[in-house]
Scaffold this motif. Sequence first.
Motif, short mmCIF file in Angstrom:
data_model
loop_
_atom_site.label_atom_id
_atom_site.label_comp_id
_atom_site.label_asym_id
_atom_site.label_seq_id
_atom_site.Cartn_x
_atom_site.Cartn_y
_atom_site.Cartn_z
N GLU A 87 37.71 70.55 22.64
CA GLU A 87 38.49 70.15 21.47
C GLU A 87 38.45 68.63 21.36
O GLU A 87 38.76 67.94 22.32
N MET A 145 38.39 70.48 31.14
CA MET A 145 38.14 70.64 29.72
C MET A 145 38.22 72.13 29.40
O MET A 145 37.83 72.97 30.20
N VAL A 163 46.99 65.25 19.80
CA VAL A 163 46.44 64.60 21.00
C VAL A 163 46.55 65.55 22.20
O VAL A 163 45.59 65.72 22.95
N LYS A 164 47.70 66.19 22.36
CA LYS A 164 47.90 67.10 23.49
C LYS A 164 46.88 68.24 23.47
O LYS A 164 46.43 68.69 24.52
N TYR A 191 49.16 58.42 24.83
CA TYR A 191 48.32 58.63 26.00
C TYR A 191 48.88 59.80 26.81
O TYR A 191 50.07 59.84 27.12
N LYS A 231 43.29 63.59 29.54
CA LYS A 231 42.49 63.51 28.31
C LYS A 231 41.42 62.45 28.49
O LYS A 231 41.60 61.47 29.20
N ARG A 232 40.31 62.65 27.84
CA ARG A 232 39.26 61.64 27.85
C ARG A 232 39.38 60.82 26.57
O ARG A 232 39.41 61.38 25.48
N TYR A 233 39.47 59.52 26.73
CA TYR A 233 39.59 58.62 25.57
C TYR A 233 38.33 57.77 25.43
O TYR A 233 37.85 57.21 26.42
N SER A 287 43.85 68.20 22.41
CA SER A 287 42.46 67.74 22.48
C SER A 287 42.03 67.41 23.90
O SER A 287 42.82 66.90 24.69
N ASP A 288 40.77 67.69 24.19
CA ASP A 288 40.17 67.30 25.46
C ASP A 288 39.66 65.87 25.39
O ASP A 288 39.71 65.13 26.36
N VAL A 289 39.11 65.51 24.22
CA VAL A 289 38.54 64.18 24.01
C VAL A 289 39.19 63.58 22.76
O VAL A 289 39.27 64.23 21.72
N VAL A 290 39.68 62.35 22.89
CA VAL A 290 40.27 61.61 21.77
C VAL A 290 39.40 60.38 21.53
O VAL A 290 39.22 59.56 22.43
#
Length: 139
Positions: free
Chosen positions: A6, A1, A74-75, A91, A95-97, A77-80
């Motif tokens: 983000e 992260m 999305v790219k 996807y 990344k954390r979803y 961001s750390d968390v979506v």
Amino acid sequence: MSETPEVLFVCVHNAGRSQMAAALLDHHGAGRVVVRSAGSQPADQLNPAVVEAMAELGLDISKEFPKPLTEDAVKASDVVITMGCGDECPYFPGKRYLDWKLEDPAGQGIDAVRPIRDEIDTRVQALLAELLAPAQPTA
């Protein structure tokens, strides 16, 4: 992260849930988190009941507008976090979803929007505490 986490909130229209979540995380994060929101099919404007519900908390989101979901968002961001609406989100590994299943405030009056706002606020504060917690040493 990343050093400054983000977070991207996504719902279909980016006119209600994701806007409330973004405003609440931005408020509680006080500059310690980069926050974005987007929609897979952005509406023309924010839900007026959502704007009113946020104003009750002293948060003015009346100048915000629905934004389209992009791969770049999305790219970056750390968390979506999707808002329980079955979005097809790009996807990317690493990344954390999360999927927050929440009632949709679309077409709802202020009395129905308040509990949705309050549930989002509870989840946002828990997420913030987790994101800003000091890293635990591994044994």
